[in-house]
Design an enzyme around this catalytic site. Structure first.
Site, PDB file in Angstrom:
ATOM      1  N   ASP A   6       0.829  -1.206   0.000  1.00 14.26           N
ATOM      2  CA  ASP A   6       0.000   0.000   0.000  1.00 14.26           C
ATOM      3  C   ASP A   6       0.866   1.260   0.000  1.00 14.26           C
ATOM      4  OD1 ASP A   6      -1.878  -1.931   0.112  1.00 14.26           O
ATOM      5  OD2 ASP A   6      -2.735  -1.379   2.041  1.00 14.26           O
ATOM      6  N   GLN A 241      13.022   1.717  -3.867  1.00 15.36           N
ATOM      7  CA  GLN A 241      12.254   1.184  -4.998  1.00 15.36           C
ATOM      8  C   GLN A 241      13.038   1.212  -6.311  1.00 15.36           C
ATOM      9  OE1 GLN A 241       8.614   3.495  -4.643  1.00 15.36           O
ATOM     10  NE2 GLN A 241       7.474   1.659  -4.057  1.00 15.36           N
ATOM     11  N   GLY A 258       2.238  -9.697  -4.260  1.00 17.86           N
ATOM     12  CA  GLY A 258       1.370  -8.539  -3.983  1.00 17.86           C
ATOM     13  C   GLY A 258       0.979  -7.780  -5.224  1.00 17.86           C
ATOM     14  N   GLU A 259       1.220  -6.469  -5.191  1.00 13.69           N
ATOM     15  CA  GLU A 259       0.768  -5.631  -6.309  1.00 13.69           C
ATOM     16  C   GLU A 259       1.912  -4.854  -6.971  1.00 13.69           C
ATOM     17  OE1 GLU A 259      -3.019  -3.751  -5.897  1.00 13.69           O
ATOM     18  OE2 GLU A 259      -2.422  -2.006  -7.063  1.00 13.69           O
ATOM     19  N   SER A 261       5.385  -4.899  -6.670  1.00 14.61           N
ATOM     20  CA  SER A 261       6.521  -5.631  -7.256  1.00 14.61           C
ATOM     21  C   SER A 261       6.056  -6.428  -8.473  1.00 14.61           C
ATOM     22  CB  SER A 261       7.192  -6.551  -6.226  1.00 14.61           C
ATOM     23  OG  SER A 261       6.276  -7.477  -5.690  1.00 14.61           O
TER      24      SER A 261
HETATM   25  O1  TRH Z   1       4.512  -5.932   0.419  1.00 12.97           O
HETATM   26  P1  TRH Z   1       3.526  -6.602  -0.438  1.00 12.97           P
HETATM   27  O2  TRH Z   1       3.240  -7.983  -0.098  1.00 12.97           O
HETATM   28  O3  TRH Z   1       2.213  -5.779  -0.459  1.00 12.97           O
HETATM   29  C1  TRH Z   1       0.930  -6.385  -0.306  1.00 12.97           C
HETATM   30  C2  TRH Z   1       0.100  -6.143  -1.553  1.00 12.97           C
HETATM   31  O4  TRH Z   1       0.224  -4.902  -2.130  1.00 12.97           O
HETATM   32  C3  TRH Z   1      -1.357  -6.403  -1.246  1.00 12.97           C
HETATM   33  O5  TRH Z   1      -2.150  -6.008  -2.360  1.00 12.97           O
HETATM   34  C4  TRH Z   1      -1.728  -5.629   0.009  1.00 12.97           C
HETATM   35  O6  TRH Z   1      -3.010  -5.692   0.297  1.00 12.97           O
HETATM   36  C5  TRH Z   1      -0.890  -6.181   1.140  1.00 12.97           C
HETATM   37  O7  TRH Z   1       0.446  -5.829   0.878  1.00 12.97           O
HETATM   38  C6  TRH Z   1      -1.274  -5.631   2.500  1.00 12.97           C
HETATM   39  O8  TRH Z   1       4.028  -6.602  -1.966  1.00 12.97           O
HETATM   40  P2  TRH Z   1       4.173  -5.420  -3.020  1.00 12.97           P
HETATM   41  O9  TRH Z   1       2.832  -4.884  -3.396  1.00 12.97           O
HETATM   42  O10 TRH Z   1       4.973  -5.937  -4.113  1.00 12.97           O
HETATM   43  O11 TRH Z   1       4.973  -4.271  -2.287  1.00 12.97           O
HETATM   44  C7  TRH Z   1       6.325  -4.361  -2.007  1.00 12.97           C
HETATM   45  C8  TRH Z   1       6.980  -3.007  -2.208  1.00 12.97           C
HETATM   46  O12 TRH Z   1       8.309  -3.046  -1.729  1.00 12.97           O
HETATM   47  C9  TRH Z   1       7.059  -2.598  -3.674  1.00 12.97           C
HETATM   48  O13 TRH Z   1       6.837  -1.193  -3.778  1.00 12.97           O
HETATM   49  C10 TRH Z   1       8.511  -2.885  -4.047  1.00 12.97           C
HETATM   50  C11 TRH Z   1       9.171  -2.555  -2.744  1.00 12.97           C
HETATM   51  N1  TRH Z   1      10.507  -3.105  -2.515  1.00 12.97           N
HETATM   52  C12 TRH Z   1      11.556  -2.225  -2.366  1.00 12.97           C
HETATM   53  O14 TRH Z   1      11.369  -0.999  -2.495  1.00 12.97           O
HETATM   54  N2  TRH Z   1      12.795  -2.711  -2.076  1.00 12.97           N
HETATM   55  C13 TRH Z   1      13.044  -4.040  -1.960  1.00 12.97           C
HETATM   56  O15 TRH Z   1      14.195  -4.432  -1.697  1.00 12.97           O
HETATM   57  C14 TRH Z   1      11.953  -4.938  -2.154  1.00 12.97           C
HETATM   58  C15 TRH Z   1      12.187  -6.414  -2.050  1.00 12.97           C
HETATM   59  C16 TRH Z   1      10.705  -4.444  -2.418  1.00 12.97           C
END
Ligand code: TRH
Length: 364
Positions: A6, A241, A258-259, A261
């Site tokens: 989020d 990011q 998730g969303e 990544s």
């Molecule tokens: O963290 P997530 O599992 O988020 C989830 C989903 O968005 C889901 O829809 C939501 O309801 C739930 O959380 C509560 O996975 P996501 O969406 O990929 O988010 C991870 C974020 O972290 C993404 O912006 C990429 C970032 N990231 C970094 O910035 N640096 C890193 O080293 C890594 C591994 C990820």
């Protein structure tokens, strides 16, 4: 809680609105400590601060009384407090009120995107705004400079930053960002016994205890490197990011979740495996199938079948080892498909731009 989706999406959107659209953006964040993983310069104690041109405020109820902006975006089913809604209703003109939803490829999304929903008591109307895969939706977030950044990307510089050795000939480079998964051990086992060298880069996070347990060690930390058979695992720190994008660009296969990544893996134009966020009553499995139906429409039946089998196995945590060889064989075809898919997605336009247009043109 080790979920960043989020804040990941909101932070990306906020910066884009500032940088690409010249807007003043105030971002309300409830968990500043988690947000700091993504925004390293954030001060988790500060009630109000500016980072990269975005005003970040700590969301603690009762909310500090600041005048609502011209556009109010409630992201991911976040409820606005009554006091804030009342303040919005008093504004002249009233703010445009957007409900930014989760990404889904399901067919009902197109029918709901942009729909108005009047507040039952106040003279306010919220509009639903759905991310999506085509022009009947709001599209996906994609920064205007993404292709240029990618063009400047140097794998050597990336490897130096993370202290990784030069790529060995024939080596398969994998990034693994996933939720806990009972199928993980089987996958690591198949890589360890496989013919090909696999270097698996695991960002610090939820899956690390399972990786450590499989190797029979008590824990793993960023910087650790551990080997069994043809598999080497290197643990990476959680990075910003933009640096995470580089990881996706460098790898031959990206396991994402998730969303956000998941979207970045598609912009990375490389084969990927999606671990979808689990919902009650397995509602997420329909979302998974809906996405695969779109994503795989342009590939051969055998490649489509290999992806469906492996993604379903990964998400179900069963049969992962048995499905890997066919998926691995499909990687070259998926690598070719990846850029076609990205071009197709870009036809929907970028979500931030679509949102700005929607607020200016479509809501009075
Ligand atoms: O963290 P997530 O599992 O988020 C989830 C989903 O968005 C889901 O829809 C939501 O309801 C739930 O959380 C509560 O996975 P996501 O969406 O990929 O988010 C991870 C974020 O972290 C993404 O912006 C990429 C970032 N990231 C970094 O910035 N640096 C890193 O080293 C890594 C591994 C990820």
């Amino acid at each position: 809680m080790d979920n960043f989706g989020d804040i990941g999406v909101c932070w990306r959107l906020a910066r884009q609105l500032v940088v690409e659209h010249g807007l003043a953006v105030r971002l309300w964040v409830d968990e500043l400590k988690s947000a700091r993983r993504l925004i390293p310069t954030l001060d988790p104690q500060a009630a109000c601060q500016h980072v990269d041109g975005v005003e970040i405020r700590h969301w603690v109820e009762p909310l500090v009384a600041v005048p609502p902006g011209e556009v109010v975006i409630a992201a991911f089913a976040g409820n606005l407090p009554d006091s804030f809604l009342t303040a919005m209703a008093r504004c002249v003109p009233r703010p445009r009120w957007i409900n930014l939803e989760y990404l889904s490829a399901e067919s009902w999304v197109a029918g709901c995107h942009g729909l108005p929903s009047p507040h039952p008591a106040l003279p306010l109307v919220q509009h639903f705004f759905f991310p999506g895969l085509d022009g009947s939706t709001g599209g996906l977030l994609r920064e205007v400079d993404l292709a240029a950044r990618r063009g400047r990307f140097s794998e050597d510089a990336f490897r130096r930053f993370f202290g990784l050795p030069p790529r060995e000939p024939g080596q398969c480079l994998v990034s693994l960002f996933s939720y806990e998964n009972p199928g993980l051990g089987e996958l690591l086992g198949i890589w360890a016994q496989g013919m090909r060298q696999v270097l698996c880069l695991v960002p610090e996070g939820r899956v690390l205890p399972e990786v450590a347990a499989w190797f029979g060690v008590s824990g793993l930390q960023p910087g650790d490197r551990i080997r069994k058979g043809n598999l080497t695992v290197t643990v990476l720190p959680f990075v910003e990011q933009s640096r995470y994008d580089e990881l996706l660009w460098a790898c031959d296969v990206n396991f994402v979740r998730g969303e956000d990544s998941f979207v970045r893996a598609q912009w990375a134009e490389a084969p990927f495996v999606w671990h979808i966020y689990a919902q009650q009553d397995d509602a997420h499995l329909e979302k998974l199938d809906a996405f695969m139906a779109h994503y795989l429409a342009g590939v051969s039946p055998s490649v489509a079948c290999a992806v469906e089998d492996f993604w379903r196995a990964w998400n179900g945590g069963e049969g992962v080892g048995a499905c890997w060889p066919a998926f691995e064989a499909a990687l070259p075809a998926l690598a070719r498909h990846a850029s076609t898919w990205s071009v197709q997605l870009q036809a929907a336009g970028d979500l931030a731009g679509n949102l700005v247009r929607f607020c200016k043109v479509e809501i009075e």
